[in-house]
Design a protein around this motif. Sequence first.
Motif, mmCIF file in Angstrom:
data_model
loop_
_atom_site.group_PDB
_atom_site.id
_atom_site.type_symbol
_atom_site.label_atom_id
_atom_site.label_comp_id
_atom_site.label_asym_id
_atom_site.label_seq_id
_atom_site.Cartn_x
_atom_site.Cartn_y
_atom_site.Cartn_z
ATOM 1 N N PRO A 221 99.203 52.641 69.998
ATOM 2 C CA PRO A 221 100.551 51.976 70.076
ATOM 3 C C PRO A 221 101.145 51.850 68.804
ATOM 4 C CG PRO A 221 99.086 50.869 71.587
ATOM 5 C CD PRO A 221 98.122 51.742 70.678
ATOM 6 N N ILE A 222 100.449 51.177 67.971
ATOM 7 C CA ILE A 222 100.990 50.993 66.598
ATOM 8 C C ILE A 222 101.516 52.180 65.976
ATOM 9 C CG2 ILE A 222 100.318 50.374 64.215
ATOM 10 C CD1 ILE A 222 98.112 48.593 65.334
ATOM 11 N N VAL A 223 100.834 53.216 65.853
ATOM 12 C CA VAL A 223 101.408 54.593 65.285
ATOM 13 C C VAL A 223 102.511 55.179 66.129
ATOM 14 C CG1 VAL A 223 100.830 57.169 64.966
ATOM 15 C CG2 VAL A 223 99.099 55.494 64.256
ATOM 16 N N GLU A 224 102.385 55.106 67.117
ATOM 17 C CA GLU A 224 103.683 55.654 68.312
ATOM 18 C C GLU A 224 104.669 54.916 68.234
ATOM 19 O OE1 GLU A 224 101.996 56.329 71.977
ATOM 20 O OE2 GLU A 224 100.981 58.292 71.389
ATOM 21 N N GLY A 225 104.340 53.452 67.886
ATOM 22 C CA GLY A 225 105.679 52.628 67.814
ATOM 23 C C GLY A 225 106.476 52.644 66.664
ATOM 24 N N ALA A 226 105.347 53.364 65.601
ATOM 25 C CA ALA A 226 106.269 53.432 64.260
ATOM 26 C C ALA A 226 106.888 54.607 64.227
ATOM 27 C CB ALA A 226 105.265 53.202 63.121
#
Length: 262
Positions: A221-226
């Motif tokens: 979720p961190i990578v996709e959220g960025a």
Amino acid sequence: MSVVDLARFMDDLATESGQAILPFFRAHFGLDDKARGGAAFDPVTEADRAAEVVLRNMIRQAFPTHGILGEEFGSERLDAECVWVLDPIDGTRAFIAGLPTWGTLIGLKRAGAAVRGLMHQPFLNERFFGDGASAKLRNARGERTLRTRRCESLKEAILATTDPRLFAEGEEAEGYRRIEPAVRMARYGADCYAYCMLAAGQIDLVVEAGLKPYDIVALIPIVEGAGGVVTAWDGGPATEGGRVIAAGDRRLHAAALAVLNP
């Protein structure tokens, strides 16, 4: 629990687990090797266990119907709709060497999908968190939104992997040996920090193999959220670990998959 309350609870998890870990960092502590039968060194420390106990106890108290999957103490209620996925110290080798490229991974899956994630580096006082739609970094300088950077081609990309020796001989190692010469620069040893630096727009590509769910769920979720993308090498979901690729630009992701799967 509201979204705001859930974010606050995850912050509390990070704070309490960090307090359990920090007394052990750059100190003398017990160290065990989980490897069996001549397998590669697989260290676990007292800090790993202490932090996971804290995390599990807090989750059980707040969410008694939720499941938990952790690196040190196994699984419970994995058939629950919501399952917490925990790695108290991702990057244990860096931790025992006194290097600050480790972090606590706290992930939440709902109906099998990674929906929220937090990476906490308590020594540096950094928290990376995301929900798949947005991602942020909070540190001593405040809070800022994370965005991956544009990078279309492999020849312009900075790649990270934990250790090229972790790829199994055969198609895994051959795939990595094809991709590293194609990029601008490769760096080793960052563990979870590599994915957070990808989310922050500092690097472009992470290629790994042999991961467990607790190594990757919190980071998705961190990578996709960025604005990035995380998949298995076959393009499918990465939530179960295994061979994983993360890219800040979808065009780069497609180019890397073509090299890994000729």
